[in-house]
Design a protein around this motif. Structure first.
Motif, PDB file in Angstrom:
ATOM      1  N   UNK A  34       0.725  -1.055  -0.066  1.00  0.00           N
ATOM      2  CA  UNK A  34      -0.032   0.016  -0.016  1.00  0.00           C
ATOM      3  C   UNK A  34       1.010   1.298   0.103  1.00  0.00           C
ATOM      4  N   UNK A  35       2.111   1.125   0.442  1.00  0.00           N
ATOM      5  CA  UNK A  35       3.097   2.233   0.505  1.00  0.00           C
ATOM      6  C   UNK A  35       3.395   2.595  -1.014  1.00  0.00           C
ATOM      7  N   UNK A  36       3.617   4.010  -1.042  1.00  0.00           N
ATOM      8  CA  UNK A  36       4.432   4.474  -2.352  1.00  0.00           C
ATOM      9  C   UNK A  36       5.671   5.558  -1.974  1.00  0.00           C
ATOM     10  N   UNK A  37       6.268   5.913  -3.109  1.00  0.00           N
ATOM     11  CA  UNK A  37       7.545   6.811  -2.417  1.00  0.00           C
ATOM     12  C   UNK A  37       7.145   8.001  -1.759  1.00  0.00           C
ATOM     13  N   UNK A  38       5.841   8.545  -1.929  1.00  0.00           N
ATOM     14  CA  UNK A  38       5.341   9.716  -1.312  1.00  0.00           C
ATOM     15  C   UNK A  38       4.726   9.445   0.136  1.00  0.00           C
ATOM     16  N   UNK A  39       4.430   8.061   0.277  1.00  0.00           N
ATOM     17  CA  UNK A  39       3.720   7.715   1.628  1.00  0.00           C
ATOM     18  C   UNK A  39       3.758   6.706   2.174  1.00  0.00           C
ATOM     19  N   UNK A  40       3.912   6.465   3.388  1.00  0.00           N
ATOM     20  CA  UNK A  40       4.224   5.009   4.085  1.00  0.00           C
ATOM     21  C   UNK A  40       3.002   4.715   4.930  1.00  0.00           C
ATOM     22  N   UNK A  41       2.518   3.602   4.551  1.00  0.00           N
ATOM     23  CA  UNK A  41       1.186   3.151   5.181  1.00  0.00           C
ATOM     24  C   UNK A  41       1.517   2.182   6.246  1.00  0.00           C
ATOM     25  N   UNK A  42       0.874   2.167   7.401  1.00  0.00           N
ATOM     26  CA  UNK A  42       1.284   1.491   8.495  1.00  0.00           C
ATOM     27  C   UNK A  42      -0.138   0.948   9.306  1.00  0.00           C
ATOM     28  N   UNK A  43      -0.473  -0.153   9.255  1.00  0.00           N
ATOM     29  CA  UNK A  43      -1.530  -0.854   9.986  1.00  0.00           C
ATOM     30  C   UNK A  43      -1.114  -0.621  11.353  1.00  0.00           C
ATOM     31  N   UNK A  44      -1.854   0.108  12.172  1.00  0.00           N
ATOM     32  CA  UNK A  44      -1.211  -0.041  13.886  1.00  0.00           C
ATOM     33  C   UNK A  44      -2.263  -0.691  14.707  1.00  0.00           C
ATOM     34  N   UNK A  45      -1.773  -1.201  15.840  1.00  0.00           N
ATOM     35  CA  UNK A  45      -2.587  -1.907  16.907  1.00  0.00           C
ATOM     36  C   UNK A  45      -2.141  -1.112  18.067  1.00  0.00           C
ATOM     37  N   UNK A  46      -3.469  -0.831  18.800  1.00  0.00           N
ATOM     38  CA  UNK A  46      -3.010  -0.397  20.311  1.00  0.00           C
ATOM     39  C   UNK A  46      -2.582  -1.373  21.091  1.00  0.00           C
ATOM     40  N   UNK A  47      -1.288  -1.057  21.744  1.00  0.00           N
ATOM     41  CA  UNK A  47      -0.778  -1.862  22.694  1.00  0.00           C
ATOM     42  C   UNK A  47      -0.863  -1.626  24.176  1.00  0.00           C
ATOM     43  N   UNK A  48      -1.071  -0.029  24.438  1.00  0.00           N
ATOM     44  CA  UNK A  48      -1.378   0.647  25.730  1.00  0.00           C
ATOM     45  C   UNK A  48      -2.561   1.559  25.557  1.00  0.00           C
ATOM     46  N   UNK A  49      -3.483   1.709  26.430  1.00  0.00           N
ATOM     47  CA  UNK A  49      -3.742   0.645  27.584  1.00  0.00           C
ATOM     48  C   UNK A  49      -4.176  -0.674  27.008  1.00  0.00           C
ATOM     49  N   UNK A  50      -3.867  -1.658  27.907  1.00  0.00           N
ATOM     50  CA  UNK A  50      -4.346  -3.029  27.485  1.00  0.00           C
ATOM     51  C   UNK A  50      -5.739  -2.950  27.380  1.00  0.00           C
ATOM     52  N   UNK A  51      -6.224  -3.821  26.280  1.00  0.00           N
ATOM     53  CA  UNK A  51      -7.891  -4.090  26.199  1.00  0.00           C
ATOM     54  C   UNK A  51      -7.952  -5.586  25.873  1.00  0.00           C
ATOM     55  N   UNK A  52      -9.420  -5.982  26.138  1.00  0.00           N
ATOM     56  CA  UNK A  52      -9.534  -7.553  25.917  1.00  0.00           C
ATOM     57  C   UNK A  52      -9.273  -7.621  24.468  1.00  0.00           C
ATOM     58  N   UNK A  53      -9.892  -6.825  23.563  1.00  0.00           N
ATOM     59  CA  UNK A  53      -9.763  -6.651  21.986  1.00  0.00           C
ATOM     60  C   UNK A  53      -8.954  -5.719  21.561  1.00  0.00           C
ATOM     61  N   UNK A  57      -5.981   0.441  13.801  1.00  0.00           N
ATOM     62  CA  UNK A  57      -6.148   1.600  12.906  1.00  0.00           C
ATOM     63  C   UNK A  57      -5.063   1.759  11.678  1.00  0.00           C
ATOM     64  N   UNK A  58      -5.278   2.635  10.998  1.00  0.00           N
ATOM     65  CA  UNK A  58      -4.447   2.891   9.707  1.00  0.00           C
ATOM     66  C   UNK A  58      -3.704   4.083   9.907  1.00  0.00           C
ATOM     67  N   UNK A  59      -2.352   4.348   9.846  1.00  0.00           N
ATOM     68  CA  UNK A  59      -1.698   5.431   9.929  1.00  0.00           C
ATOM     69  C   UNK A  59      -0.886   5.464   8.512  1.00  0.00           C
ATOM     70  N   UNK A  60      -0.999   6.839   8.027  1.00  0.00           N
ATOM     71  CA  UNK A  60      -0.181   7.162   6.781  1.00  0.00           C
ATOM     72  C   UNK A  60       0.557   8.321   6.982  1.00  0.00           C
ATOM     73  N   UNK A  61       1.906   8.339   6.579  1.00  0.00           N
ATOM     74  CA  UNK A  61       2.958   9.090   6.843  1.00  0.00           C
ATOM     75  C   UNK A  61       3.159   9.827   5.364  1.00  0.00           C
ATOM     76  N   UNK A  62       2.780  11.132   5.010  1.00  0.00           N
ATOM     77  CA  UNK A  62       3.080  11.565   3.940  1.00  0.00           C
ATOM     78  C   UNK A  62       4.087  12.575   3.811  1.00  0.00           C
TER      79      UNK A  62
END
Length: 109
Positions: A34-53, A57-62
């Motif tokens: 999904x990334x291109x030379x102009x943007x880096x795409x990162x699917x991210x997961x919450x690790x703190x605070x801890x949750x059952x599930x 989210x999706x983070x994109x650096x342009x």
């Protein structure tokens, strides 16, 4: 995206002053398809605070010319400017954003 850098992992530290001194930590690995030379795409997961599930989210650096910014899908239509802090070893990169009562750090390595 960042010429010559091999920055595949991101840790996002979201510090919020809205409801006390709260913070969240999110982690993710670059999505090369999904990334291109102009943007880096990162699917991210919450690790703190801890949750059952854990939330995800999706983070994109342009990168547009000398400007670097990011978007995240929980703020649709918002783009946040980033300030760059590079290590001497070039093995990691810190990006920082402040707005209103929020401070965000992105640690790429």
């Amino acid at each position: 995206m960042f010429a010559g850098d091999d920055l595949d992992f991101v840790t996002l530290y979201w510090l919020s002053g809205w409801f006390g001194d709260n913070y969240e930590i999110w982690k993710g690995k670059i999505d090369l398809k999904a990334s291109t030379p102009d943007q880096a795409v990162f699917p991210i997961t919450l690790v703190w605070p801890l949750q059952e599930e854990p939330d995800s989210s999706l983070l994109v650096i342009h990168q547009r010319e000398a400007q670097i910014s990011f978007t995240v899908d929980w703020f649709p239509g918002e783009e946040f400017a980033l300030e760059v802090f590079r290590s001497d070893l070039k093995s990691s990169l810190i990006l920082m954003c402040t707005f209103e009562r929020e401070t965000v750090f992105l640690h790429l390595k």
